[in-house]
Design a protein around this motif. Structure first.
Motif, PDB file in Angstrom:
ATOM      1  N   ASP A  24      18.586   7.687  46.047  1.00 36.00           N
ATOM      2  CA  ASP A  24      18.996   7.210  44.723  1.00 36.00           C
ATOM      3  C   ASP A  24      19.719   8.267  43.885  1.00 36.00           C
ATOM      4  N   TRP A  25      19.552   9.538  44.251  1.00 33.63           N
ATOM      5  CA  TRP A  25      20.109  10.620  43.441  1.00 33.63           C
ATOM      6  C   TRP A  25      20.839  11.604  44.336  1.00 33.63           C
ATOM      7  N   TRP A  26      21.856  12.239  43.804  1.00 38.00           N
ATOM      8  CA  TRP A  26      22.471  13.347  44.541  1.00 38.00           C
ATOM      9  C   TRP A  26      22.575  14.554  43.624  1.00 38.00           C
ATOM     10  N   SER A  27      22.484  15.701  44.274  1.00 37.66           N
ATOM     11  CA  SER A  27      22.488  16.944  43.510  1.00 37.66           C
ATOM     12  C   SER A  27      23.936  17.388  43.358  1.00 37.66           C
ATOM     13  N   HIS A  28      24.438  17.228  42.160  1.00 39.51           N
ATOM     14  CA  HIS A  28      25.863  17.428  41.913  1.00 39.51           C
ATOM     15  C   HIS A  28      26.242  18.905  41.899  1.00 39.51           C
ATOM     16  N   SER A  29      25.375  19.713  41.298  1.00 37.42           N
ATOM     17  CA  SER A  29      25.675  21.139  41.221  1.00 37.42           C
ATOM     18  C   SER A  29      24.375  21.888  40.994  1.00 37.42           C
TER      19      SER A  29
ATOM     20  N   THR B  52      15.533  38.298  33.426  1.00 39.80           N
ATOM     21  CA  THR B  52      16.158  39.412  32.689  1.00 39.80           C
ATOM     22  C   THR B  52      15.275  39.716  31.481  1.00 39.80           C
ATOM     23  N   ASP B  53      15.750  40.620  30.621  1.00 37.60           N
ATOM     24  CA  ASP B  53      15.025  40.875  29.367  1.00 37.60           C
ATOM     25  C   ASP B  53      14.896  39.607  28.538  1.00 37.60           C
ATOM     26  N   GLN B  54      15.912  38.738  28.671  1.00 37.93           N
ATOM     27  CA  GLN B  54      15.967  37.509  27.863  1.00 37.93           C
ATOM     28  C   GLN B  54      15.200  36.353  28.510  1.00 37.93           C
ATOM     29  N   ASP B  55      15.052  36.440  29.820  1.00 41.54           N
ATOM     30  CA  ASP B  55      14.496  35.310  30.573  1.00 41.54           C
ATOM     31  C   ASP B  55      13.297  35.783  31.393  1.00 41.54           C
ATOM     32  N   GLU B  56      12.145  35.237  31.043  1.00 45.70           N
ATOM     33  CA  GLU B  56      10.884  35.730  31.604  1.00 45.70           C
ATOM     34  C   GLU B  56      10.776  35.545  33.124  1.00 45.70           C
ATOM     35  N   TYR B  57      11.337  34.448  33.633  1.00 44.21           N
ATOM     36  CA  TYR B  57      11.267  34.149  35.073  1.00 44.21           C
ATOM     37  C   TYR B  57      12.671  33.817  35.584  1.00 44.21           C
ATOM     38  N   PRO B  58      12.888  33.978  36.912  1.00 43.05           N
ATOM     39  CA  PRO B  58      14.139  33.438  37.459  1.00 43.05           C
ATOM     40  C   PRO B  58      14.093  31.911  37.412  1.00 43.05           C
ATOM     41  N   PHE B  59      15.239  31.279  37.357  1.00 42.53           N
ATOM     42  CA  PHE B  59      15.247  29.818  37.331  1.00 42.53           C
ATOM     43  C   PHE B  59      16.513  29.278  37.981  1.00 42.53           C
ATOM     44  N   ARG B  60      16.451  27.997  38.308  1.00 39.08           N
ATOM     45  CA  ARG B  60      17.590  27.308  38.938  1.00 39.08           C
ATOM     46  C   ARG B  60      17.883  26.046  38.133  1.00 39.08           C
ATOM     47  N   ILE B  61      19.158  25.834  37.828  1.00 38.60           N
ATOM     48  CA  ILE B  61      19.522  24.584  37.139  1.00 38.60           C
ATOM     49  C   ILE B  61      20.275  23.690  38.119  1.00 38.60           C
ATOM     50  N   THR B  62      19.774  22.476  38.274  1.00 41.94           N
ATOM     51  CA  THR B  62      20.421  21.494  39.144  1.00 41.94           C
ATOM     52  C   THR B  62      20.812  20.292  38.296  1.00 41.94           C
ATOM     53  N   CYS B  63      22.003  19.786  38.545  1.00 40.27           N
ATOM     54  CA  CYS B  63      22.410  18.554  37.868  1.00 40.27           C
ATOM     55  C   CYS B  63      22.245  17.395  38.856  1.00 40.27           C
ATOM     56  N   TRP B  64      21.271  16.533  38.591  1.00 42.93           N
ATOM     57  CA  TRP B  64      21.023  15.366  39.449  1.00 42.93           C
ATOM     58  C   TRP B  64      21.734  14.155  38.860  1.00 42.93           C
ATOM     59  N   VAL B  65      22.446  13.434  39.721  1.00 39.82           N
ATOM     60  CA  VAL B  65      23.208  12.276  39.251  1.00 39.82           C
ATOM     61  C   VAL B  65      22.734  11.029  40.000  1.00 39.82           C
ATOM     62  N   ARG B  66      22.476   9.961  39.258  1.00 40.46           N
ATOM     63  CA  ARG B  66      22.049   8.709  39.893  1.00 40.46           C
ATOM     64  C   ARG B  66      23.220   8.106  40.680  1.00 40.46           C
ATOM     65  N   ARG B  67      22.968   7.763  41.934  1.00 43.73           N
ATOM     66  CA  ARG B  67      24.068   7.250  42.771  1.00 43.73           C
ATOM     67  C   ARG B  67      24.650   5.958  42.218  1.00 43.73           C
ATOM     68  N   LYS B  68      23.773   5.068  41.743  1.00 43.11           N
ATOM     69  CA  LYS B  68      24.269   3.826  41.128  1.00 43.11           C
ATOM     70  C   LYS B  68      23.879   3.849  39.664  1.00 43.11           C
ATOM     71  N   PRO B  69      24.803   4.267  38.790  1.00 42.20           N
ATOM     72  CA  PRO B  69      24.440   4.410  37.369  1.00 42.20           C
ATOM     73  C   PRO B  69      23.927   3.101  36.774  1.00 42.20           C
ATOM     74  N   GLN B  70      22.974   3.241  35.867  1.00 40.59           N
ATOM     75  CA  GLN B  70      22.460   2.076  35.144  1.00 40.59           C
ATOM     76  C   GLN B  70      23.402   1.827  33.973  1.00 40.59           C
ATOM     77  N   HIS B  71      24.188   0.766  34.070  1.00 39.63           N
ATOM     78  CA  HIS B  71      25.113   0.472  32.973  1.00 39.63           C
ATOM     79  C   HIS B  71      24.435  -0.462  31.987  1.00 39.63           C
ATOM     80  N   ARG B  72      24.126   0.061  30.819  1.00 37.15           N
ATOM     81  CA  ARG B  72      23.582  -0.809  29.773  1.00 37.15           C
ATOM     82  C   ARG B  72      24.751  -1.444  29.027  1.00 37.15           C
TER      83      ARG B  72
END
Ligand SMILES: NC(=O)c1ccc[n+]([C@@H]2O[C@H](COP(=O)([O-])OP(=O)(O)OC[C@H]3O[C@@H](n4cnc5c(N)ncnc54)[C@H](OP(=O)(O)O)[C@@H]3O)[C@@H](O)[C@H]2O)c1
Length: 229
Positions: free
Chosen positions: A152-157, A164-184
């Motif tokens: 149902d979802w694909w990982s777009h990026s 770092t000093d600013q960021d307490e832990y390492p992290f990963r950002i993923t953009c998940w996109v619904r394969r069939k968008p819900q069009h309201r």
């Protein structure tokens, strides 16, 4: 341009940060980490848009987020301010977000938590900016346990960020996109009783969708906010 009787509404996007591996998003109504880079990205994605949140998340922020329409869900009347609106239920919150997006010629709005709100809006969300925080095991009392099925979802990026000093832990950002968008969709007549400004902006907003289809445009707008680490 003749306005059609029914129109496709703006797309809903969630933004959430959760711990890996436990999916914790909060403890005692606050975030369990300090990640300034992630917060800066959250800000750049959401400024200028409507953001929908639960009453507890609003209280945890301590103030309305500036430059955005803060739509706060609560079953009890909630004190409104210039950029804060109270929504008594999910459908009221969606109508407010749609009106704001159309009036400001935006193609999307954001659902920003917490646990209960992510769950209640899950059917209408087309895109999720997921931050996975590599904190190891941590305690929490709020979670985002959603599993992204690849059917149902694909990982777009996806992008990794170091601690770092600013960021307490390492992290990963993923953009998940619904394969069939819900069009309201809504009947234009729905706006006649709720807001007159929206009717005057509707044709401009529709022209924007025609010039660049909704999903493509949302993608371009959001990816341009995905800076290199
Ligand atoms: N890591 C992240 O990305 C992230 C993001 C946001 C929040 N959080 C964390 O999540 C936690 C808060 O989550 P939560 O689940 O406890 O609270 P929440 O989802 O922020 O707010 C829940 C409240 O929203 C209102 N509500 C929920 N559904 C409603 C509906 N259908 N109609 C009307 N009102 C409704 C109710 O308010 P009333 O009780 O007033 O009726 C409910 O008590 C905090 O720890 C916060 O820091 C983390």
């Amino acid at each position: 341009m003749t306005t059609p009787a029914r129109v496709k509404m703006p797309s809903a996007t969630s933004i959430v940060a959760r711990s890996y591996p436990d999916h914790v998003i909060g403890i005692e109504n606050r975030l369990p980490w300090r990640l300034r880079t992630d917060l800066a990205l959250f800000k750049s994605r959401t400024v200028g848009h409507a953001i929908i949140m639960g009453r507890r998340t609003f209280e945890s922020l301590g103030r309305p987020l500036p430059g955005r329409l803060n739509i706060v869900l609560s079953r009890e009347p909630f004190p409104e301010q210039s950029n804060v609106q109270w929504a008594r239920d999910v459908s009221t919150a969606l109508l407010m977000a749609d009106i704001y997006a159309i009036c400001n010629l935006q193609r999307q709005f954001f659902v920003i938590g917490g646990e209960r709100i992510y769950r209640e809006f899950s059917d209408v969300i087309n895109r999720v900016w997921l931050t996975e925080v590599f904190s190891g095991r941590i305690n929490g009392d709020a979670k985002f346990d959603f599993e992204f099925s690849l059917n149902d979802w694909w990982s777009h990026s996806e992008r990794d960020y170091p601690a770092t000093d600013q960021d307490e832990y390492p992290f990963r950002i993923t953009c998940w996109v619904r394969r069939k968008p819900q069009h309201r969709e809504r009947f234009v007549d729905e706006f006649r009783s709720s807001d007159s400004e929206v009717l005057s902006k509707l044709n401009d907003w529709l022209a924007l969708q025609t010039s660049n289809p909704m999903e493509d445009a949302v993608e371009q707008e959001q990816l341009s906010l995905f800076p290199k680490p």
